[in-house]
Scaffold this motif. Sequence first.
Motif, PDB file in Angstrom:
ATOM      1  N   THR A   1      -5.559   1.529   1.240  1.00 16.37           N
ATOM      2  CA  THR A   1      -5.897   0.330   0.479  1.00 16.37           C
ATOM      3  C   THR A   1      -4.667  -0.315  -0.167  1.00 16.37           C
ATOM      4  O   THR A   1      -4.603  -1.533  -0.322  1.00 16.37           O
ATOM      5  CB  THR A   1      -6.939   0.665  -0.615  1.00 16.37           C
ATOM      6  OG1 THR A   1      -6.529   1.862  -1.301  1.00 16.37           O
ATOM      7  CG2 THR A   1      -8.309   0.896  -0.006  1.00 16.37           C
ATOM      8  N   HIS A   2      -3.709   0.510  -0.533  1.00 13.95           N
ATOM      9  CA  HIS A   2      -2.475  -0.024  -1.135  1.00 13.95           C
ATOM     10  C   HIS A   2      -1.728  -0.876  -0.118  1.00 13.95           C
ATOM     11  O   HIS A   2      -1.277  -1.985  -0.438  1.00 13.95           O
ATOM     12  CB  HIS A   2      -1.598   1.131  -1.603  1.00 13.95           C
ATOM     13  CG  HIS A   2      -0.243   0.703  -2.101  1.00 13.95           C
ATOM     14  ND1 HIS A   2      -0.062   0.140  -3.338  1.00 13.95           N
ATOM     15  CD2 HIS A   2       0.981   0.740  -1.498  1.00 13.95           C
ATOM     16  CE1 HIS A   2       1.231  -0.151  -3.500  1.00 13.95           C
ATOM     17  NE2 HIS A   2       1.879   0.200  -2.401  1.00 13.95           N
ATOM     18  N   TRP A   3      -1.602  -0.383   1.110  1.00 11.95           N
ATOM     19  CA  TRP A   3      -0.816  -1.110   2.114  1.00 11.95           C
ATOM     20  C   TRP A   3      -1.548  -2.353   2.600  1.00 11.95           C
ATOM     21  O   TRP A   3      -0.910  -3.360   2.939  1.00 11.95           O
ATOM     22  CB  TRP A   3      -0.460  -0.172   3.267  1.00 11.95           C
ATOM     23  CG  TRP A   3       0.365   0.978   2.770  1.00 11.95           C
ATOM     24  CD1 TRP A   3       0.011   2.291   2.701  1.00 11.95           C
ATOM     25  CD2 TRP A   3       1.688   0.885   2.195  1.00 11.95           C
ATOM     26  NE1 TRP A   3       1.024   3.026   2.129  1.00 11.95           N
ATOM     27  CE2 TRP A   3       2.064   2.195   1.813  1.00 11.95           C
ATOM     28  CE3 TRP A   3       2.571  -0.161   1.974  1.00 11.95           C
ATOM     29  CZ2 TRP A   3       3.288   2.475   1.225  1.00 11.95           C
ATOM     30  CZ3 TRP A   3       3.802   0.119   1.381  1.00 11.95           C
ATOM     31  CH2 TRP A   3       4.151   1.418   1.015  1.00 11.95           C
ATOM     32  N   VAL A   4      -2.880  -2.317   2.609  1.00 13.49           N
ATOM     33  CA  VAL A   4      -3.643  -3.522   2.915  1.00 13.49           C
ATOM     34  C   VAL A   4      -3.394  -4.577   1.836  1.00 13.49           C
ATOM     35  O   VAL A   4      -3.206  -5.762   2.137  1.00 13.49           O
ATOM     36  CB  VAL A   4      -5.152  -3.194   3.029  1.00 13.49           C
ATOM     37  CG1 VAL A   4      -5.980  -4.474   3.144  1.00 13.49           C
ATOM     38  CG2 VAL A   4      -5.414  -2.291   4.228  1.00 13.49           C
ATOM     39  N   THR A   5      -3.341  -4.144   0.573  1.00 12.15           N
ATOM     40  CA  THR A   5      -3.061  -5.063  -0.535  1.00 12.15           C
ATOM     41  C   THR A   5      -1.654  -5.646  -0.407  1.00 12.15           C
ATOM     42  O   THR A   5      -1.448  -6.853  -0.607  1.00 12.15           O
ATOM     43  CB  THR A   5      -3.207  -4.334  -1.883  1.00 12.15           C
ATOM     44  OG1 THR A   5      -4.519  -3.779  -1.983  1.00 12.15           O
ATOM     45  CG2 THR A   5      -2.985  -5.288  -3.039  1.00 12.15           C
ATOM     46  N   VAL A   6      -0.687  -4.811  -0.073  1.00 11.93           N
ATOM     47  CA  VAL A   6       0.695  -5.267   0.091  1.00 11.93           C
ATOM     48  C   VAL A   6       0.785  -6.306   1.208  1.00 11.93           C
ATOM     49  O   VAL A   6       1.437  -7.355   1.062  1.00 11.93           O
ATOM     50  CB  VAL A   6       1.630  -4.076   0.394  1.00 11.93           C
ATOM     51  CG1 VAL A   6       3.014  -4.558   0.804  1.00 11.93           C
ATOM     52  CG2 VAL A   6       1.723  -3.158  -0.822  1.00 11.93           C
ATOM     53  N   ALA A   7       0.125  -6.027   2.325  1.00  9.12           N
ATOM     54  CA  ALA A   7       0.160  -6.959   3.458  1.00  9.12           C
ATOM     55  C   ALA A   7      -0.515  -8.280   3.088  1.00  9.12           C
ATOM     56  O   ALA A   7      -0.014  -9.366   3.432  1.00  9.12           O
ATOM     57  CB  ALA A   7      -0.532  -6.328   4.674  1.00  9.12           C
ATOM     58  N   PHE A   8      -1.628  -8.205   2.376  1.00 11.57           N
ATOM     59  CA  PHE A   8      -2.330  -9.430   1.995  1.00 11.57           C
ATOM     60  C   PHE A   8      -1.494 -10.257   1.024  1.00 11.57           C
ATOM     61  O   PHE A   8      -1.546 -11.494   1.049  1.00 11.57           O
ATOM     62  CB  PHE A   8      -3.678  -9.087   1.371  1.00 11.57           C
ATOM     63  CG  PHE A   8      -4.578 -10.284   1.188  1.00 11.57           C
ATOM     64  CD1 PHE A   8      -5.320 -10.770   2.253  1.00 11.57           C
ATOM     65  CD2 PHE A   8      -4.679 -10.919  -0.043  1.00 11.57           C
ATOM     66  CE1 PHE A   8      -6.155 -11.873   2.092  1.00 11.57           C
ATOM     67  CE2 PHE A   8      -5.513 -12.024  -0.210  1.00 11.57           C
ATOM     68  CZ  PHE A   8      -6.249 -12.492   0.863  1.00 11.57           C
ATOM     69  N   ALA A   9      -0.736  -9.584   0.169  1.00  5.40           N
ATOM     70  CA  ALA A   9       0.146 -10.309  -0.750  1.00  5.40           C
ATOM     71  C   ALA A   9       1.146 -11.168   0.025  1.00  5.40           C
ATOM     72  O   ALA A   9       1.437 -12.307  -0.370  1.00  5.40           O
ATOM     73  CB  ALA A   9       0.886  -9.326  -1.652  1.00  5.40           C
ATOM     74  N   LYS A  10       1.660 -10.640   1.125  1.00  4.45           N
ATOM     75  CA  LYS A  10       2.583 -11.423   1.947  1.00  4.45           C
ATOM     76  C   LYS A  10       1.849 -12.609   2.577  1.00  4.45           C
ATOM     77  O   LYS A  10       2.366 -13.732   2.599  1.00  4.45           O
ATOM     78  CB  LYS A  10       3.199 -10.546   3.038  1.00  4.45           C
ATOM     79  CG  LYS A  10       4.157  -9.479   2.519  1.00  4.45           C
ATOM     80  CD  LYS A  10       4.795  -8.673   3.645  1.00  4.45           C
ATOM     81  CE  LYS A  10       5.847  -9.461   4.408  1.00  4.45           C
ATOM     82  NZ  LYS A  10       7.119  -9.631   3.670  1.00  4.45           N
TER      83      LYS A  10
END
Length: 305
Positions: free
Chosen positions: A68-77
Motif C-alpha cells: 500500500t505504501h508503494w501504491v501511494t508513492v506511485a499515485f503521488a507521482k
Amino acid sequence: MNDFNIQNYSEQLKKDLTLFERWHALIKALDQTQSMSELLDILQKILDFDSHQSQMVRIANDYWFPSTHWVTVAFAKCAAWASLSQTDMALPNGQKVAELHFSEWPNATFRFMKAPLAAGGYYLEETAQNLRVLYWDIKRKRFYLDTQQFAKLVQTEAIQLAGVHALATFQKRLTAIATQLSEESYDLVLPGLSQLEQMHLKMVQEGLPTSILDSLFVNAAKQQFILKRIRDDATGVEIEVGDIELQLTQHPTNNGHEQWTYDIIDSNKEVTIYTLFQQLPFFYQWYDDHFTIVGLKDKREVFVD
C-alpha cells in the motif's frame, strides 16, 4: 544440532544481496521515472516482488514497507504529473504507509488501503473519515470512482472549508490521471467527475418511484428551490440554480422500462453533480437517502465494505 556450514551461509548471503540489489533497482527506477507506462510497469514489479520474493527482506528491517505504501508513492507521482496544484507526501511517525496531501485540500489527507480479496486492488481513502475516493487495480488495469462515498466526502468539514473551487480542482486532478491511464488501456468508470461529461449520468436502478421524486419536490421547496417539469420535449423535472439547470430526465429503454439520468445544463462547463452536492445539501441528502435507486451507476461490485 547440525554443524554450521560456512559455505552454505556464504551462498545464502550472496542470494540475499542479489535480492536487495533487485529491490534497490526497482525503488530507484520508481523514483526516477517520468513515464506513466514505465511507472505502471515498475509498480507492478514491486507488487509482485512484495508478494512472492520478500520473506528475507522483511526480517528485522525497519525500512520495509507494505504494498500500500508503494501504491501511494506511485499515485503521488501520477497526481503531480496531472495537476498544477502541489502534491506532498508524508510518513507519520510509527506508520508504514505514506499519506498524500493535495494543496487544494489542506485539511484533508489521503492514502491507499488494500481492498478485500473479493475486490482485489486498492482503495484511495480520506484518512479522517475513512471515506473511499476511488479504486485502483494495477494488475487488471481498472480505475473506478466510488460515487457514494465520494459524495459523502464532499460533505465533510475539511472539504466544505476548502470550498467549491478546491473540489473542482481535485476533480480535474483525478480526471487528468484517468486520461493518462486511458492511454494505458485502463477500464475507467468515473461517473460525474469530469466537468465536460455531465449529461446522461445514469441512476443505479431503472425507474424512479413517484414517492421518491415527490420527496425531492418537498425537500427543494423547504430550501426555496422549485422543482418543475422540464419545458422541452424531454420527460422529467428540473431545478434552476442561478444560470445552471439540474435535470432528472426519463428515457425509454429497449426492455420497456425507463432509465433516469442526471443532466446538468451549464454553458460554462464548470459545474458537476458533486459541486452541486456541496452547494445544495438538500439534494445530497435526498441522493444519499435513496442511493440504492438514485445513486450514480458505478462499479459497486468492487466497493466491498
